[in-house]
Enzyme design. Structure first.
Site, short mmCIF file in Angstrom:
data_model
loop_
_atom_site.label_atom_id
_atom_site.label_comp_id
_atom_site.label_asym_id
_atom_site.label_seq_id
_atom_site.Cartn_x
_atom_site.Cartn_y
_atom_site.Cartn_z
CG LEU B 125 -1.81 1.38 1.54
CD1 LEU B 125 -2.73 1.46 0.44
CD2 LEU B 125 -2.51 1.10 2.84
CD GLU B 127 1.91 4.90 -4.38
OE1 GLU B 127 2.04 5.96 -4.84
OE2 GLU B 127 0.91 3.97 -4.85
NE ARG B 268 25.78 -6.56 37.42
CZ ARG B 268 27.03 -6.75 37.23
NH1 ARG B 268 27.61 -7.92 36.87
NH2 ARG B 268 27.93 -5.64 37.07
CD GLU B 363 0.12 -4.26 10.07
OE1 GLU B 363 -1.07 -4.30 10.63
OE2 GLU B 363 0.90 -5.09 9.71
CD GLU B 367 2.82 9.92 16.01
OE1 GLU B 367 3.25 9.26 14.95
OE2 GLU B 367 3.24 9.91 17.07
C1 LIG Z 1 9.63 -2.19 8.68
C2 LIG Z 1 8.51 -1.49 7.92
C3 LIG Z 1 7.57 -2.42 7.21
C4 LIG Z 1 6.49 -2.01 6.56
N1 LIG Z 1 5.61 -2.86 6.30
C5 LIG Z 1 4.46 -2.40 5.23
C6 LIG Z 1 3.78 -3.12 4.36
O1 LIG Z 1 4.20 -4.52 4.42
N2 LIG Z 1 3.00 -2.63 3.67
C7 LIG Z 1 2.90 -1.46 3.43
O2 LIG Z 1 1.99 -1.00 2.79
N3 LIG Z 1 3.49 -0.63 4.39
C8 LIG Z 1 4.33 -1.12 5.14
N4 LIG Z 1 5.11 0.04 5.81
C9 LIG Z 1 4.99 1.30 5.76
C10 LIG Z 1 4.44 1.96 7.03
O3 LIG Z 1 3.12 1.51 7.25
C11 LIG Z 1 4.47 3.22 6.86
O4 LIG Z 1 5.85 3.64 7.01
C12 LIG Z 1 3.82 4.10 7.96
O5 LIG Z 1 2.48 3.97 7.76
C13 LIG Z 1 4.09 5.59 8.16
O6 LIG Z 1 4.41 6.11 6.67
P1 LIG Z 1 5.62 6.89 6.42
O7 LIG Z 1 6.69 6.12 6.85
O8 LIG Z 1 5.44 7.58 5.09
O9 LIG Z 1 5.94 8.22 7.37
P2 LIG Z 1 4.85 9.63 7.08
O10 LIG Z 1 3.64 9.36 6.76
O11 LIG Z 1 5.87 10.23 6.29
O12 LIG Z 1 5.02 10.23 8.54
C14 LIG Z 1 6.12 10.82 9.21
C15 LIG Z 1 5.76 11.09 10.78
O13 LIG Z 1 4.78 12.02 10.71
C16 LIG Z 1 3.72 11.78 11.20
N5 LIG Z 1 2.34 12.26 10.74
C17 LIG Z 1 2.20 12.10 9.42
N6 LIG Z 1 0.83 12.63 9.17
C18 LIG Z 1 0.29 13.30 10.21
C19 LIG Z 1 -0.62 14.00 10.69
N7 LIG Z 1 -1.59 14.12 9.81
N8 LIG Z 1 -0.69 14.34 12.25
C20 LIG Z 1 0.25 13.93 13.04
N9 LIG Z 1 1.41 13.31 12.57
C21 LIG Z 1 1.50 12.89 11.27
C22 LIG Z 1 3.91 10.27 11.54
O14 LIG Z 1 3.06 9.75 12.40
C23 LIG Z 1 5.31 9.85 11.67
O15 LIG Z 1 5.55 10.32 12.84
C24 LIG Z 1 6.35 -0.59 6.70
C25 LIG Z 1 7.13 0.39 7.18
C26 LIG Z 1 8.23 -0.25 7.70
C27 LIG Z 1 9.20 0.80 8.40
#
Ligand SMILES: Cc1cc2nc3c(=O)[nH]c(=O)nc-3n(C[C@H](O)[C@H](O)[C@H](O)COP(=O)(O)OP(=O)(O)OC[C@H]3O[C@@H](n4cnc5c(N)ncnc54)[C@H](O)[C@@H]3O)c2cc1C
Lengths: 254, 379
Positions: B125, B127, B268, B363, B367
């Site tokens: 999902l 990107e 310990r 998942e 936030e």
């Molecule tokens: C090890 C790993 C496995 C994963 N596996 C999958 C998978 O199998 N399939 C899949 O589709 N995805 C997967 N993901 C993706 C994961 O779900 C996303 O990384 C996650 O949803 C956050 O998106 P982002 O990394 O783009 O962060 P961003 O969305 O860029 O967020 C960055 C920060 O900003 C905060 N933030 C963003 N918007 C807001 C808001 N409106 N209000 C307050 N705070 C906000 C976030 O909470 C976060 O702290 C995986 C990620 C990792 C690291």
């Protein structure tokens, strides 16, 4: 088609036993398990069934709280279980357990081969197998580390002090097994779910006619304690005699 | 109200524990160090029926309830969070949407081998430009005769490098807003599908994560999952299920942190007595055990709510939020209890602390959970 019976005991998992500061055994938060060698007994019964064709009945004697053990045992492969239980059947002596098992197995279960663990993880009295065989009037082979069936005969490899002894006996017979005989399988989810569907025969005290009086009296149970001491010796030649004297005094050598 | 698990659930827990202690615990440090996918363990899990727990037996599953599945994920994660997560992504994110939205043919063709564990599933999902903001996705699926043509890049796809079946999401009609997103089943080997190398990570290193690129990737219309335009609904439904799995994973890591901390603090000796005799250390342990209890209740309650056929979005979000923040907080303390030894490679709490962090991110970050929960309480 070999009718196999495997006997097992539901015991306290020794990993959870604690000693209190006053030297008592603390069983407050213990967990239970199928006694270690009995897992080998169940596994061997299932292996023999798979190899030669047959049917496995698992049997246990215990208090009603041991009911958890039934599905647990059945998830390891037996086809059915006999649960002989009564509130007075907690902490039975080997002579009592063997007598109860003999009455039930003798009267109700078809058997060609009975497999027991060498001893239980809690008491390790190693009496159930021989006593049960004696009561049923069948041959008994202990310390078995390998088992085969050929022409209706049991060929058992026994580990004895001087080496290995290979014995052949006609069925029906009883064997007690050591942990080296196999490596018990870990039940999968499928086995665990299947266990719920297998038949269980419940037998209470009222269904038994024998007299199972205890022969022992337990006066007290206390935790074993280990006292450590640390004494330092020099590395000169004359220090060696001091070291020997200390060992003699501690009773470590004579 | 009855807070007891039934006898079968207890036995499933103890048999999973036996499995984990025999096959997973001994290799957990090694697969973490080498970021190695434990294929042999996943195959054993499949043999035992653990890779398709909550699916109907007619499609190769085992027909357990969701609460029981959560217990198994928890117990597996207690030994290795990466292995627990591999099972959880496969089950709740990749197989669950096919179970919930697939037609008969799709269930036969795709769900059955997944539920049997013969195939491994992944969920693509996220990107590069669309994480929390799912709607910012740019992957498109254009209908061309009997086929859809997919173009776009997905990232952070767990199980990607080892998956046989991908569930992914793309715009079939960008102008329709959230109702323009659709879901597709893409089998490995489809021309135009490329799976990248697995990323090196801080924690859950044995879980394989990669990019997934679609370049003029053509799939038959039959691979559309659910109706055109129902992609957003499907994605959110998957994540609701997945979050219970992550909450369970966090509870498992926390149990492991507590086990390690209790046993180490009793051994310990400093200042002539075990460090567990200090009230400061005791209170850390107490807070850990108390939160663990809360984690379990919230996770099981969310699972139970789902099993009752009730809406469970809020419960799953709350459980995921609470458990992931609790496990992060307490694994830091677990390292503190171990002092310098806790900072060393090969000491379990060091891995637990790294593994814990991801539960607050994927998942739906903490936030994102708070946004979901706010939405439901301010309705
Ligand atoms: C090890 C790993 C496995 C994963 N596996 C999958 C998978 O199998 N399939 C899949 O589709 N995805 C997967 N993901 C993706 C994961 O779900 C996303 O990384 C996650 O949803 C956050 O998106 P982002 O990394 O783009 O962060 P961003 O969305 O860029 O967020 C960055 C920060 O900003 C905060 N933030 C963003 N918007 C807001 C808001 N409106 N209000 C307050 N705070 C906000 C976030 O909470 C976060 O702290 C995986 C990620 C990792 C690291």
């Amino acid at each position: 088609m070999i009718n196999i019976v495997s006997c097992f005991k539901w015991v306290i998992d020794e990993a959870y036993v604690r000693a209190t500061s006053s030297g008592q055994i603390d069983l407050e938060s213990v967990d239970y398990k199928i006694s270690d060698y009995d897992r080998n007994a169940i596994e061997e019964a299932v292996i023999i069934k798979e190899k030669y064709g047959g049917d496995v009945t698992a049997v246990t004697v215990g208090s009603p709280e041991a009911s958890k053990s039934i599905k647990n045992a059945l998830s390891r492969g037996p086809d059915r279980a006999y649960f002989i239980n009564d509130t007075s059947f907690a902490d039975l002596e080997p002579s009592q357990t063997a007598a109860i098992l003999a009455d039930v197995i003798g009267a109700q279960i078809k058997y060609d081969l009975i497999i027991c663990g060498e001893g239980s993880s809690d008491l390790y009295a190693r009496q159930i197998g021989p006593r049960l065989a004696h009561k049923l009037g069948i041959p008994c082979i202990c310390f078995v580390q390998k088992l085969e069936i050929k022409d209706n005969q049991i060929i058992a490899e026994r580990r004895v002090e001087a080496g290995i002894e290979i014995i052949t006996v006609p069925m029906p017979a009883l064997v007690t097994v050591l942990s080296d005989i196999n490596s018990p399988r870990v039940p999968g989810l499928k086995d665990t779910l299947a266990a719920s569907k297998k038949p269980v025969v419940n037998i209470g005290k009222q269904d038994l006619s024998g007299n199972y009086d205890p022969k022992l009296e337990t006066r007290e149970t206390r935790a074993a304690s280990l006292k450590r001491s640390c004494v330092k010796f020099g590395s000169e030649a004359q220090d060696v005699s001091g070291f020997v004297q200390a060992l003699l005094k501690a009773g470590a050598i004579r | 109200m009855d807070f007891r698990l039934n006898e079968e659930q207890e036995l499933i827990r103890s048999n999973m524990r036996e499995f984990a202690l025999k096959y997973v615990e001994p290799i957990a440090a090694e697969i973490d160090e080498n970021a190695r996918y434990p294929k042999e363990v996943i195959e054993k899990l499949a043999d035992g029926g653990w890779m398709g727990m909550p699916f109907p037996t007619e499609y190769g599953g085992q027909g357990t309830d969701y609460l029981t599945y959560a217990i198994a994920v928890e117990e597996l994660s207690r030994s290795c969070a990466a292995t627990g997560f591999t099972m959880s992504v496969h089950t709740s994110l990749a197989s669950m949407p096919i179970n919930n939205y697939g037609n008969e043919e799709q269930k036969k063709k795709y769900l059955t081998p997944l539920a049997k564990g013969e195939h491994i599933g992944a969920f693509a999902l996220t990107e590069p430009g669309a994480g929390t903001d799912v709607g910012a996705a740019t992957t498109t699926a254009l209908l061309d005769g009997d086929e859809y043509i997919l173009n776009g890049t997905k990232t952070f796809c767990s199980n990607g490098p080892v998956a046989d079946t991908f569930v992914t999401f793309a715009w079939t009609d960008k102008s329709a807003g959230p109702k323009g997103l659709s879901s597709f089943i893409i089998p490995k080997g489809t021309p135009g599908l490329t799976v990248g190398n697995h990323f090196m990570k801080m924690g859950i290193r044995a879980s394989q994560t990669s990019e997934v690129v679609f370049k003029n990737c053509r799939v038959p219309k039959a691979n559309l999952l659910g109706a055109e335009g129902s992609g957003m609904k499907i994605a959110m439904n998957c994540l609701d299920h997945g979050r219970i799995g992550i909450a369970a994973q966090a509870a498992g890591i926390l149990q492991a942190a507590l086990d390690e901390s209790v046993s180490y603090s009793k051994q310990r000796i400093q200042f002539g007595k075990p460090i567990s005799k200090n009230q400061a250390v005791q209170w850390w342990l107490v807070d850990m055990a108390t939160d663990l209890n809360a984690c379990r209740f919230m996770t099981y309650h969310a699972g139970w709510t789902k099993d009752q056929g009730q809406p469970f979005t809020k419960e799953a979000s709350m459980a995921k939020l609470f458990c992931s923040e609790a496990v992060m907080k307490h694994t830091i303390k677990a390292v503190q209890i171990h002092g310098g030894y806790g900072y060393m490679k090969g000491v379990k709490v060091e891995r637990l602390m790294r593994d814990a962090k991801i539960t607050e991110i994927y998942e739906g970050s903490s936030e994102a959970q708070r946004m979901t929960i706010a939405g439901s309480i301010l309705r």
